[in-house]
Design a protein around this motif. Structure first.
Motif, PDB file in Angstrom:
ATOM      1  N   LYS A 329       0.848  -1.192   0.000  1.00  0.00           N
ATOM      2  CA  LYS A 329       0.000   0.000   0.000  1.00  0.00           C
ATOM      3  C   LYS A 329       0.882   1.240   0.000  1.00  0.00           C
ATOM      4  CE  LYS A 329      -3.929  -2.209   0.357  1.00  0.00           C
ATOM      5  NZ  LYS A 329      -4.913  -2.210  -0.768  1.00  0.00           N
ATOM      6  N   SER A 333      -1.596   5.485   5.793  1.00  0.00           N
ATOM      7  CA  SER A 333      -2.704   4.912   6.563  1.00  0.00           C
ATOM      8  C   SER A 333      -3.308   3.762   5.767  1.00  0.00           C
ATOM      9  CB  SER A 333      -3.770   5.989   6.854  1.00  0.00           C
ATOM     10  OG  SER A 333      -3.209   7.076   7.554  1.00  0.00           O
ATOM     11  N   LYS A 335      -5.167   0.515   4.415  1.00  0.00           N
ATOM     12  CA  LYS A 335      -6.395  -0.180   4.781  1.00  0.00           C
ATOM     13  C   LYS A 335      -6.490  -1.460   3.942  1.00  0.00           C
ATOM     14  CE  LYS A 335      -8.836   4.116   5.894  1.00  0.00           C
ATOM     15  NZ  LYS A 335      -8.577   3.955   7.329  1.00  0.00           N
ATOM     16  N   GLU A 337      -8.370  -4.501   2.013  1.00  0.00           N
ATOM     17  CA  GLU A 337      -9.584  -4.657   1.229  1.00  0.00           C
ATOM     18  C   GLU A 337     -10.133  -6.073   1.393  1.00  0.00           C
ATOM     19  OE1 GLU A 337      -8.279  -3.673  -2.663  1.00  0.00           O
ATOM     20  OE2 GLU A 337      -7.810  -1.591  -2.151  1.00  0.00           O
ATOM     21  N   LEU A 364      -2.566  -4.177  12.022  1.00  0.00           N
ATOM     22  CA  LEU A 364      -3.747  -3.684  11.315  1.00  0.00           C
ATOM     23  C   LEU A 364      -4.977  -4.483  11.685  1.00  0.00           C
ATOM     24  CD1 LEU A 364      -2.621  -2.936   7.641  1.00  0.00           C
ATOM     25  CD2 LEU A 364      -3.518  -1.318   9.303  1.00  0.00           C
TER      26      LEU A 364
END
Length: 388
Positions: A329, A333, A335, A337, A364
């Motif tokens: 990523k 920040s 995230k 999927e 995470l």
């Protein structure tokens, strides 16, 4: 960091082939290791050194007590049968290891020639470009922009670095590639290489590339094979398993060095890179090359994707059977999927990582760790071969 591995192989194998693109540092590494023992170095691109081998058997027999380093060994394919005989003679005399160090700028000729004549007598090592552990985490962005070739990443400015890479590409196209295969127009191959750069991290569709270039599929496949054999392009293979899902079967394709990728796309500065549509795929490819250069021998790389949208960017298969799932990523920040979670449900990897541009490691999710590129490289470098 390949130095101890090379020393170990020379202590065990009669011959070692050290492979890697031009200018990646093969000669520097070979000579650094050779300083510890009597040795002789021959650059087979030098007319003077090639002349020394006009009577190759006599010359090499006079140096049986030394480590013989043969640089750009593909320039003298007739040496391989002779090396086999000398290695076998040395074995009978009780001197079985550390006889020859063969340096090659590509895998295809070295592997083909040595595979036919030196089976059981040779070990293969690949020298990758500089990685984030060798450069330091503070140099991560420079490494990403300029790539890992020493002359590029250590250049005095971004402009100078880009000029070096442009000259590198031109030299490869006009001088080096014609040595390894049928004559290919430099401009045609450059267009093809640039098309791959625009398609960084995408599924390989050779038929589409052939149509865009105006050649047949067999010719386009040959171009792909050549760039992969020259260690300039990577085909990342899909993971195959009998799990009752429709899996993507086409490989993903990457220009291996991020600096060459950016040179092919005309990207000179970090600001230009961050606003370019290739930014995410470029970061992904840079991370993959860094991680694989730090992974223990025997770890195999794949990606995973199903027709239903489950996907893992990089799947590391360890010799003991364990799987590590790695997602990339380009966000401070990151995230996760749904496709990543679905893929992990399918494969049940033992470790799950998300590599992001920051330096702090933190969870995470209960079993997913966000980590820096250098952090995961450290984990791989220090891990055992079990992958547990």
């Amino acid at each position: 960091m390949l130095t101890p591995v090379l020393q170990e192989e020379l202590a065990f194998s009669p011959a070692v082939a050290l492979l890697g693109p031009r200018q990646v540092g093969k000669t520097t590494l070979a000579l650094a290791v050779a300083r510890q023992q009597p040795h002789v170095y021959l650059d087979l691109e030098s007319e003077r050194d090639r002349h020394k081998l006009s009577q190759a058997e006599l010359y090499l027999q006079s140096h049986l007590d030394k480590l013989v380093i043969l640089d750009e060994v593909h320039r003298a394919p007739g040496l391989f049968p002779l090396l086999r005989g000398l290695i076998d003679q040395a074995r009978r005399d009780g001197h079985a290891e550390g006889r020859y160090l063969l340096l090659g700028s590509a895998s295809l000729d070295v592997l083909k020639q040595s595979g036919e004549t030196l089976a059981g007598r040779i070990a293969y090592l690949e020298l990758s470009a500089l990685n984030v552990l060798e450069m330091g985490a503070s140099q991560q962005d420079a490494l990403w922009l300029r790539g890992g070739f020493p002359s590029s990443v250590q250049a005095s400015s971004d402009e100078r670095s880009l000029r070096w890479r442009e000259n590198f590409i031109r030299t490869y196209l006009e001088r080096d590639i014609p040595q390894f295969g049928p004559r290919i127009a430099a401009e045609t191959l450059r267009r093809f290489w640039t098309m791959l750069a625009h398609h960084q991290g995408g599924l390989l569709n050779v038929a589409q590339l052939a149509r865009n270039l105006g050649v047949d599929v067999k010719t386009a496949s040959g171009y792909i094979d050549l760039l992969c054999d020259l260690l300039l392009v990577r085909r990342l293979q899909p993971w195959h398993a009998n799990i009752g899902k429709r899996l993507v079967k086409s490989p993903k394709v990457y220009v291996r060095d991020s600096g060459l990728l950016h040179a092919l796309l005309g990207i000179e500065t970090t600001e230009q890179l961050l606003s370019h549509m290739v930014v995410g795929a470029s970061w992904e490819g840079c991370c993959i090359e860094n991680l694989l250069s730090c992974a223990p021998r025997g770890v195999t790389a794949y990606f995973y994707r199903t027709s239903g949208g489950a996907e893992i960017d990089l799947l590391l298969a360890w010799p003991g059977g364990a799987l590590w799932a790695v997602e990339f990523k380009r966000s401070l920040s990151p995230k996760l999927e749904r496709g990543f979670h679905s893929a992990c449900e399918d494969l049940q990897p033992t470790r799950k990582w998300v590599v992001y541009p920051g330096q702090e490691a933190y969870p995470l999710a209960a079993d997913v760790q966000a980590i820096s590129l250098s952090g995961l490289c450290e984990v791989l470098r220090g891990h055992t071969n079990s992958g547990g």
